[in-house]
Design a protein around this motif. Sequence first.
Motif, PDB file in Angstrom:
ATOM      1  N   LYS A   1      44.335  48.985  35.054  1.00 20.61           N
ATOM      2  CA  LYS A   1      44.691  48.217  34.625  1.00 20.61           C
ATOM      3  C   LYS A   1      45.381  47.557  36.320  1.00 20.61           C
ATOM      4  N   LEU A   2      45.017  48.419  37.354  1.00 21.34           N
ATOM      5  CA  LEU A   2      45.550  47.952  38.097  1.00 21.34           C
ATOM      6  C   LEU A   2      44.865  47.429  39.188  1.00 21.34           C
ATOM      7  N   GLN A   3      43.599  48.606  38.627  1.00 20.86           N
ATOM      8  CA  GLN A   3      42.003  47.872  39.046  1.00 20.86           C
ATOM      9  C   GLN A   3      41.500  47.049  39.360  1.00 20.86           C
ATOM     10  N   GLY A   4      41.813  46.545  37.880  1.00 18.94           N
ATOM     11  CA  GLY A   4      41.201  45.246  37.636  1.00 18.94           C
ATOM     12  C   GLY A   4      41.928  44.189  37.698  1.00 18.94           C
ATOM     13  N   ARG A   5      43.450  43.553  38.205  1.00 19.85           N
ATOM     14  CA  ARG A   5      43.636  43.028  38.921  1.00 19.85           C
ATOM     15  C   ARG A   5      42.956  41.757  40.023  1.00 19.85           C
ATOM     16  N   SER A   6      43.598  41.214  40.462  1.00 21.50           N
ATOM     17  CA  SER A   6      42.903  40.585  41.533  1.00 21.50           C
ATOM     18  C   SER A   6      43.633  40.907  42.753  1.00 21.50           C
ATOM     19  N   TRP A   7      44.623  41.216  42.788  1.00 20.79           N
ATOM     20  CA  TRP A   7      45.833  40.732  43.842  1.00 20.79           C
ATOM     21  C   TRP A   7      45.521  40.083  45.456  1.00 20.79           C
ATOM     22  N   PRO A   8      46.065  38.817  44.673  1.00 27.59           N
ATOM     23  CA  PRO A   8      45.888  38.277  46.155  1.00 27.59           C
ATOM     24  C   PRO A   8      46.554  38.304  47.163  1.00 27.59           C
ATOM     25  N   GLY A   9      48.297  38.908  46.705  1.00 30.38           N
ATOM     26  CA  GLY A   9      48.840  39.477  47.626  1.00 30.38           C
ATOM     27  C   GLY A   9      48.696  40.755  48.649  1.00 30.38           C
ATOM     28  N   ASN A  10      47.335  41.759  47.146  1.00 28.52           N
ATOM     29  CA  ASN A  10      46.786  42.559  48.467  1.00 28.52           C
ATOM     30  C   ASN A  10      47.952  44.071  48.530  1.00 28.52           C
ATOM     31  N   VAL A  11      47.321  45.037  49.170  1.00 25.74           N
ATOM     32  CA  VAL A  11      48.500  45.812  49.879  1.00 25.74           C
ATOM     33  C   VAL A  11      50.080  45.817  49.891  1.00 25.74           C
ATOM     34  N   ARG A  12      50.152  45.279  50.305  1.00 29.81           N
ATOM     35  CA  ARG A  12      51.746  44.307  49.764  1.00 29.81           C
ATOM     36  C   ARG A  12      52.264  43.953  48.481  1.00 29.81           C
TER      37      ARG A  12
ATOM     38  N   GLY B   1      47.653  41.561  31.891  1.00 32.99           N
ATOM     39  CA  GLY B   1      46.710  41.854  31.526  1.00 32.99           C
ATOM     40  C   GLY B   1      45.356  41.999  31.758  1.00 32.99           C
ATOM     41  N   ALA B   2      45.693  41.234  32.701  1.00 29.99           N
ATOM     42  CA  ALA B   2      44.800  40.777  33.367  1.00 29.99           C
ATOM     43  C   ALA B   2      43.018  42.050  33.715  1.00 29.99           C
ATOM     44  N   GLY B   3      43.529  43.121  33.463  1.00 31.87           N
ATOM     45  CA  GLY B   3      42.898  44.213  33.309  1.00 31.87           C
ATOM     46  C   GLY B   3      42.162  44.896  32.458  1.00 31.87           C
ATOM     47  N   SER B   4      42.565  44.125  31.486  1.00 30.93           N
ATOM     48  CA  SER B   4      41.847  44.902  30.020  1.00 30.93           C
ATOM     49  C   SER B   4      40.823  44.089  30.349  1.00 30.93           C
ATOM     50  N   ALA B   5      39.784  44.700  28.707  1.00 29.10           N
ATOM     51  CA  ALA B   5      38.625  43.852  28.762  1.00 29.10           C
ATOM     52  C   ALA B   5      38.454  43.181  27.898  1.00 29.10           C
ATOM     53  N   THR B   6      37.289  42.386  28.241  1.00 26.60           N
ATOM     54  CA  THR B   6      37.230  41.573  27.064  1.00 26.60           C
ATOM     55  C   THR B   6      35.955  41.571  25.988  1.00 26.60           C
ATOM     56  N   LYS B   7      36.296  41.010  24.946  1.00 24.61           N
ATOM     57  CA  LYS B   7      35.366  40.892  23.837  1.00 24.61           C
ATOM     58  C   LYS B   7      34.424  41.808  24.787  1.00 24.61           C
ATOM     59  N   ASP B   8      33.246  41.699  25.029  1.00 19.46           N
ATOM     60  CA  ASP B   8      31.716  42.201  25.183  1.00 19.46           C
ATOM     61  C   ASP B   8      31.972  42.810  25.987  1.00 19.46           C
ATOM     62  N   GLY B   9      32.792  43.906  26.038  1.00 24.37           N
ATOM     63  CA  GLY B   9      33.313  44.994  26.572  1.00 24.37           C
ATOM     64  C   GLY B   9      33.402  44.554  28.256  1.00 24.37           C
ATOM     65  N   GLN B  10      32.870  44.139  29.625  1.00 24.51           N
ATOM     66  CA  GLN B  10      32.936  43.654  30.992  1.00 24.51           C
ATOM     67  C   GLN B  10      34.938  43.655  30.610  1.00 24.51           C
ATOM     68  N   SER B  11      34.814  44.323  32.632  1.00 21.25           N
ATOM     69  CA  SER B  11      36.103  44.332  32.628  1.00 21.25           C
ATOM     70  C   SER B  11      36.247  42.885  33.369  1.00 21.25           C
ATOM     71  N   PHE B  12      37.467  42.715  33.554  1.00 20.04           N
ATOM     72  CA  PHE B  12      38.109  41.697  33.994  1.00 20.04           C
ATOM     73  C   PHE B  12      37.275  41.447  35.821  1.00 20.04           C
ATOM     74  N   ALA B  13      37.857  42.728  36.442  1.00 19.26           N
ATOM     75  CA  ALA B  13      37.261  42.555  38.138  1.00 19.26           C
ATOM     76  C   ALA B  13      35.825  42.439  38.120  1.00 19.26           C
ATOM     77  N   LYS B  14      35.279  42.635  36.690  1.00 18.04           N
ATOM     78  CA  LYS B  14      33.586  42.540  37.005  1.00 18.04           C
ATOM     79  C   LYS B  14      32.824  40.781  36.193  1.00 18.04           C
ATOM     80  N   LEU B  15      33.776  40.354  35.671  1.00 19.47           N
ATOM     81  CA  LEU B  15      33.701  38.996  35.396  1.00 19.47           C
ATOM     82  C   LEU B  15      34.272  38.219  36.821  1.00 19.47           C
ATOM     83  N   GLN B  16      35.768  38.999  37.627  1.00 17.14           N
ATOM     84  CA  GLN B  16      35.364  38.135  38.459  1.00 17.14           C
ATOM     85  C   GLN B  16      35.236  38.398  39.222  1.00 17.14           C
ATOM     86  N   GLN B  17      33.980  39.386  39.852  1.00 22.82           N
ATOM     87  CA  GLN B  17      33.152  39.946  40.819  1.00 22.82           C
ATOM     88  C   GLN B  17      31.752  39.172  40.636  1.00 22.82           C
TER      89      GLN B  17
END
Length: 454
Positions: free
Chosen positions: A347-358, A389-405
């Motif tokens: 879940k954490l890996q799927g987030r966008s983290w605008p504030g980064n490591v902090r 829930g930003a890190g959860s999988a979408t209906k077609d199975g893609q991760s949020f991170a992949k969609l974001q990229q």
Amino acid sequence: MKHRILIVDDEPGIRQALKQVLEYEKLVVRVASSGGEAITLYPDFRPHLVFLDVKMAGLDGLDTLSRIRKLDPKAQVVMISGHGTIATAVEATQLGAFDFLEKPLDTDRLLVTVRNALAHAELVDENTRLKEVSDSRFIMVGSSPALDEVRQLIAKVGPTSARVLITGENGTGKELVARALHESSPRRDRPFVEVNCAAIPSELIESELFGHMKGSFTGAVADRAGKFEQADGGTLFLDEVGDMSLAAQAKLLRVLQEGVVTRIGGSKSIQVDVRVLAATNKDLDEEIEQGRFREDLLYRLNVVPIEVPSLRERQEDIPELVTHFVQQLSAGGGVAAKRFSADAIRKLQGRSWPGNVRELRNAVERALILASGKVVGAADIDQLLPNGGAGSATKDGQSFAKLQQDSEKKLLLKRLKENDWNISETARVLKITRSNLYKKLKRFEIPLPGSSDD
């Protein structure tokens, strides 16, 4: 905790008398009749303080002291002797003895020495602990290729005297890079002085950097050395240098050119030997175009550029960062350690983290405090973090991170086409540095047309 005392003396009467006095003070006491026996006892007993006779058969006191200090560099040892000389006392002190007492021992002096030595031992332990905690705050955690690239640059540039301009988004760890550069330089034992240029009012920044003389302005009640003087021989880190006023920039440029500072209200030039590291989250090329930053100062600061990657560019480091923050916060933050489940990590890996490591560190701390149970799960992330829930999988199975990229790649292509593939203009529109834009083009495998970047 009861303190442990080791008495080393080849005279049974001295050993017994000392033992009785110290045990009366509720101390745990062991005795040894020779230096060899003391060396054997020391590793298991781990005394807080050793009383050590100078003159003993076989291994004498000074040799025993030397060996004890090799076993434990922080050992607190008080030498005792009935044949004390200044030369012996000096030699014992040079070998690391805390104090030197002459026989016959005075009970009051003995007990004062015990209290002082034990207090000193506790101070040494506390300083060691604080240094370990402090050092852990400035560790660059992660093994991603993006972070390894930064480490390689630090290894090359750190030992030199070159100025470095560190760029990157807020919360990426620009200060960590600056500290790593300082620690890998010959200046590591000299001061590391940090100035947050954005946090100091523009009318005070010159006084902060260059110092002032008493009466030079309202509130200047005494002479004061500036940060350049404080950092003499070491490193000065100018954080958020893009927020510095133009007047301060002009004076900073002079210091970089000539290596001298003049306090406000003063006439005397002060020679300084300072390595300057600077950091910013702004596009200084854009700031120059807008007339807010001096181009000649940028050339002085930007001898070697280092761009710190965003957390989005090194999401594979998130598990290591979470483990690090859990250990750090549970050790010094007054919260209990908890384990993050694999689903929570995803879940954490799927987030966008605008504030980064902090921002990630704050999220870990929040989860440690508020999550119920000993394990932080995916449901806790959903509940405790905004847009959990930003890190959860979408209906077609893609991760949020992949969609974001994919979305980021499409946006880059769109802006590049709108600006006829002009890199400078595209970077300005996107509010990122040109070097960052080039990295994104490389990461997304977007080829540039045959024309130049401008």
